[in-house]
Design a protein around this motif. Structure first.
Motif, PDB file in Angstrom:
ATOM      1  N   GLU A 101       0.805  -1.221   0.000  1.00  0.00           N
ATOM      2  CA  GLU A 101       0.000   0.000   0.000  1.00  0.00           C
ATOM      3  C   GLU A 101       0.839   1.272   0.000  1.00  0.00           C
ATOM      4  O   GLU A 101       0.320   2.360  -0.270  1.00  0.00           O
ATOM      5  CB  GLU A 101      -0.919  -0.004   1.214  1.00  0.00           C
ATOM      6  CG  GLU A 101      -1.910  -1.165   1.212  1.00  0.00           C
ATOM      7  CD  GLU A 101      -2.645  -1.263   2.536  1.00  0.00           C
ATOM      8  OE1 GLU A 101      -3.468  -0.374   2.814  1.00  0.00           O
ATOM      9  OE2 GLU A 101      -2.382  -2.222   3.285  1.00  0.00           O
ATOM     10  N   ALA A 102       2.129   1.154   0.316  1.00  0.00           N
ATOM     11  CA  ALA A 102       3.028   2.308   0.275  1.00  0.00           C
ATOM     12  C   ALA A 102       4.455   1.797   0.177  1.00  0.00           C
ATOM     13  O   ALA A 102       4.788   0.752   0.741  1.00  0.00           O
ATOM     14  CB  ALA A 102       2.858   3.186   1.509  1.00  0.00           C
ATOM     15  N   LEU A 103       5.297   2.547  -0.547  1.00  0.00           N
ATOM     16  CA  LEU A 103       6.694   2.170  -0.699  1.00  0.00           C
ATOM     17  C   LEU A 103       7.560   3.327  -0.205  1.00  0.00           C
ATOM     18  O   LEU A 103       7.349   4.478  -0.600  1.00  0.00           O
ATOM     19  CB  LEU A 103       7.015   1.860  -2.167  1.00  0.00           C
ATOM     20  CG  LEU A 103       8.368   1.192  -2.454  1.00  0.00           C
ATOM     21  CD1 LEU A 103       8.318   0.438  -3.771  1.00  0.00           C
ATOM     22  CD2 LEU A 103       9.511   2.192  -2.503  1.00  0.00           C
ATOM     23  N   ILE A 104       8.517   3.007   0.658  1.00  0.00           N
ATOM     24  CA  ILE A 104       9.449   3.999   1.166  1.00  0.00           C
ATOM     25  C   ILE A 104      10.846   3.633   0.690  1.00  0.00           C
ATOM     26  O   ILE A 104      11.385   2.580   1.035  1.00  0.00           O
ATOM     27  CB  ILE A 104       9.407   4.081   2.702  1.00  0.00           C
ATOM     28  CG1 ILE A 104       8.010   4.517   3.156  1.00  0.00           C
ATOM     29  CG2 ILE A 104      10.475   5.052   3.222  1.00  0.00           C
ATOM     30  CD1 ILE A 104       7.819   4.525   4.653  1.00  0.00           C
ATOM     31  N   ASP A 105      11.396   4.490  -0.144  1.00  0.00           N
ATOM     32  CA  ASP A 105      12.734   4.279  -0.697  1.00  0.00           C
ATOM     33  C   ASP A 105      13.748   4.882   0.265  1.00  0.00           C
ATOM     34  O   ASP A 105      13.971   6.091   0.281  1.00  0.00           O
ATOM     35  CB  ASP A 105      12.827   4.937  -2.080  1.00  0.00           C
ATOM     36  CG  ASP A 105      14.216   4.788  -2.695  1.00  0.00           C
ATOM     37  OD1 ASP A 105      15.077   4.126  -2.081  1.00  0.00           O
ATOM     38  OD2 ASP A 105      14.434   5.345  -3.795  1.00  0.00           O
ATOM     39  N   ALA A 106      14.360   4.021   1.086  1.00  0.00           N
ATOM     40  CA  ALA A 106      15.394   4.451   2.028  1.00  0.00           C
ATOM     41  C   ALA A 106      16.721   3.817   1.646  1.00  0.00           C
ATOM     42  O   ALA A 106      17.524   3.457   2.503  1.00  0.00           O
ATOM     43  CB  ALA A 106      15.006   4.073   3.454  1.00  0.00           C
ATOM     44  N   SER A 120      15.682  10.125   2.727  1.00  0.00           N
ATOM     45  CA  SER A 120      17.126  10.262   2.521  1.00  0.00           C
ATOM     46  C   SER A 120      17.686  11.353   3.407  1.00  0.00           C
ATOM     47  O   SER A 120      17.054  12.383   3.625  1.00  0.00           O
ATOM     48  CB  SER A 120      17.417  10.591   1.051  1.00  0.00           C
ATOM     49  OG  SER A 120      18.800  10.680   0.807  1.00  0.00           O
ATOM     50  N   ARG A 121      18.891  11.129   3.913  1.00  0.00           N
ATOM     51  CA  ARG A 121      19.538  12.135   4.746  1.00  0.00           C
ATOM     52  C   ARG A 121      19.978  13.325   3.889  1.00  0.00           C
ATOM     53  O   ARG A 121      20.315  13.154   2.713  1.00  0.00           O
ATOM     54  CB  ARG A 121      20.739  11.524   5.447  1.00  0.00           C
ATOM     55  CG  ARG A 121      21.690  10.787   4.523  1.00  0.00           C
ATOM     56  CD  ARG A 121      22.384   9.659   5.251  1.00  0.00           C
ATOM     57  NE  ARG A 121      23.381   8.986   4.407  1.00  0.00           N
ATOM     58  CZ  ARG A 121      23.527   7.682   4.374  1.00  0.00           C
ATOM     59  NH1 ARG A 121      22.754   6.912   5.108  1.00  0.00           N
ATOM     60  NH2 ARG A 121      24.442   7.124   3.620  1.00  0.00           N
ATOM     61  N   PRO A 122      20.003  14.527   4.468  1.00  0.00           N
ATOM     62  CA  PRO A 122      20.411  15.705   3.707  1.00  0.00           C
ATOM     63  C   PRO A 122      21.857  15.591   3.237  1.00  0.00           C
ATOM     64  O   PRO A 122      22.695  14.979   3.900  1.00  0.00           O
ATOM     65  CB  PRO A 122      20.259  16.855   4.715  1.00  0.00           C
ATOM     66  CG  PRO A 122      19.333  16.339   5.767  1.00  0.00           C
ATOM     67  CD  PRO A 122      19.586  14.866   5.846  1.00  0.00           C
ATOM     68  N   ALA A 123      22.137  16.192   2.092  1.00  0.00           N
ATOM     69  CA  ALA A 123      23.501  16.197   1.567  1.00  0.00           C
ATOM     70  C   ALA A 123      24.400  17.072   2.434  1.00  0.00           C
ATOM     71  O   ALA A 123      23.931  17.983   3.120  1.00  0.00           O
ATOM     72  CB  ALA A 123      23.504  16.716   0.127  1.00  0.00           C
ATOM     73  N   TRP A 124      25.691  16.781   2.416  1.00  0.00           N
ATOM     74  CA  TRP A 124      26.654  17.616   3.131  1.00  0.00           C
ATOM     75  C   TRP A 124      26.858  18.923   2.376  1.00  0.00           C
ATOM     76  O   TRP A 124      26.800  18.967   1.139  1.00  0.00           O
ATOM     77  CB  TRP A 124      27.998  16.901   3.250  1.00  0.00           C
ATOM     78  CG  TRP A 124      27.980  15.704   4.128  1.00  0.00           C
ATOM     79  CD1 TRP A 124      27.431  15.598   5.365  1.00  0.00           C
ATOM     80  CD2 TRP A 124      28.566  14.421   3.858  1.00  0.00           C
ATOM     81  NE1 TRP A 124      27.632  14.338   5.888  1.00  0.00           N
ATOM     82  CE2 TRP A 124      28.323  13.597   4.981  1.00  0.00           C
ATOM     83  CE3 TRP A 124      29.275  13.891   2.774  1.00  0.00           C
ATOM     84  CZ2 TRP A 124      28.764  12.278   5.049  1.00  0.00           C
ATOM     85  CZ3 TRP A 124      29.705  12.574   2.838  1.00  0.00           C
ATOM     86  CH2 TRP A 124      29.454  11.781   3.970  1.00  0.00           C
ATOM     87  N   THR A 184       8.443  12.527  -3.861  1.00  0.00           N
ATOM     88  CA  THR A 184       8.289  13.239  -2.596  1.00  0.00           C
ATOM     89  C   THR A 184       9.410  12.814  -1.668  1.00  0.00           C
ATOM     90  O   THR A 184       9.715  11.626  -1.548  1.00  0.00           O
ATOM     91  CB  THR A 184       6.928  12.913  -1.959  1.00  0.00           C
ATOM     92  OG1 THR A 184       5.892  13.277  -2.870  1.00  0.00           O
ATOM     93  CG2 THR A 184       6.737  13.669  -0.652  1.00  0.00           C
ATOM     94  N   GLU A 185      10.051  13.788  -0.994  1.00  0.00           N
ATOM     95  CA  GLU A 185      11.213  13.481  -0.168  1.00  0.00           C
ATOM     96  C   GLU A 185      10.994  13.871   1.288  1.00  0.00           C
ATOM     97  O   GLU A 185      10.257  14.815   1.589  1.00  0.00           O
ATOM     98  CB  GLU A 185      12.453  14.218  -0.697  1.00  0.00           C
ATOM     99  CG  GLU A 185      12.869  13.796  -2.091  1.00  0.00           C
ATOM    100  CD  GLU A 185      14.176  14.439  -2.520  1.00  0.00           C
ATOM    101  OE1 GLU A 185      15.129  14.407  -1.719  1.00  0.00           O
ATOM    102  OE2 GLU A 185      14.245  14.965  -3.646  1.00  0.00           O
TER     103      GLU A 185
END
Length: 248
Positions: free
Chosen positions: A66-71, A98-102, A229-230
């Motif tokens: 029902e939902a996919l989370i791309d981690a 996803s973690r923020p970029a440096w 969406t992020e």
């Protein structure tokens, strides 16, 4: 609610631990299988590919996801692209966690490049002692510059390591402490650092160490994420999940 998490990152493990406590959610963690001994998680998991977009579409339908989370890792571009297309075909909601970029700060000497091949060029022609921390993949690109010494750090020993005639391998898993990074770079006489812009805190100490030691950094930029969406915070992911729950 049946949720598929594409994992392999700290963010995926963090989310898995939270969802494991929820009786109203049935999560499944999918791992690519590139790491030989992944950290255990308290939810059901599977390992391996899906067989491209077509295979992922079939999996989403068969498992009634029902939902996919791309981690996945920020540089897992192919998997993320497959997820976007499969979700488009099945109308399954997709979130990129996803973690923020440096970003560079005062005292940093960074050269940002678009690819690993560009990173090799940025090392220059003169022999240097290079610290490679971009993971176990794409080492073959550095075979084009055999004049350098390469200190290679990864969780598992890369198959491509033998392509580098002058190297030393360090097997290690983050998080890494600043003092340890400083000591390693001093002991090995590192003159330049190469990294992907993975973001996050687990491996950011190497960048702080490079700043303190006045060591230049070659940073490979992240691939584009399309129109997905992020979210970068766990709380944002949990709110997104609630907003996509089916009405009772």
């Amino acid at each position: 609610m049946r949720i598929l998490i594409l994992g392999g990152t700290t963010q995926a493990s963090q989310l898995a631990r939270v969802l494991a406590t929820r009786g109203d959610i049935k999560p499944l963690l999918s791992l690519a299988g590139r790491t030989q001994n992944p950290l255990p998680v308290p939810i059901p998991s599977r390992t391996g590919g899906f067989g491209g977009v077509e295979g992922l579409v079939a999996f989403l339908r068969m498992e009634r996801i029902e939902a996919l989370i791309d981690a996945t890792h920020p540089f897992a571009a192919q998997m993320s692209a497959h997820a976007r297309e499969a979700c488009r075909q099945t109308s399954v909601p997709l979130l990129l966690f996803s973690r923020p970029a440096w970003t560079a700060g005062e005292g940093d000497d960074w050269t940002e490049v678009a690819s690993m091949e560009d990173a090799v060029v940025a090392l220059g022609e003169n022999p240097r002692r290079v610290f490679l921390t971009q993971g176990r993949l794409q080492l073959a690109a550095f075979a084009a510059a055999p004049q350098h010494f390469y200190l290679v750090r990864a969780i598992d020993e890369p198959v491509e390591l033998a392509l580098l005639p002058n190297h030393k391998f360090v097997s290690a898993r983050g998080p890494f402490e600043l003092e340890d990074e400083l000591a390693l770079m001093r002991e090995e006489g590192i003159e330049i650092l190469v990294s992907k812009n993975s973001g996050g805190d687990a491996t950011s100490a190497k960048l702080l160490a490079a700043r303190k030691l006045h060591i230049p950094v070659v940073l490979v930029a992240r691939p584009a994420t399309g129109d997905a969406t992020e979210a970068s915070l766990l709380a944002e992911v949990l709110r997104w999940i609630e907003s996509h729950r089916a009405a009772p």
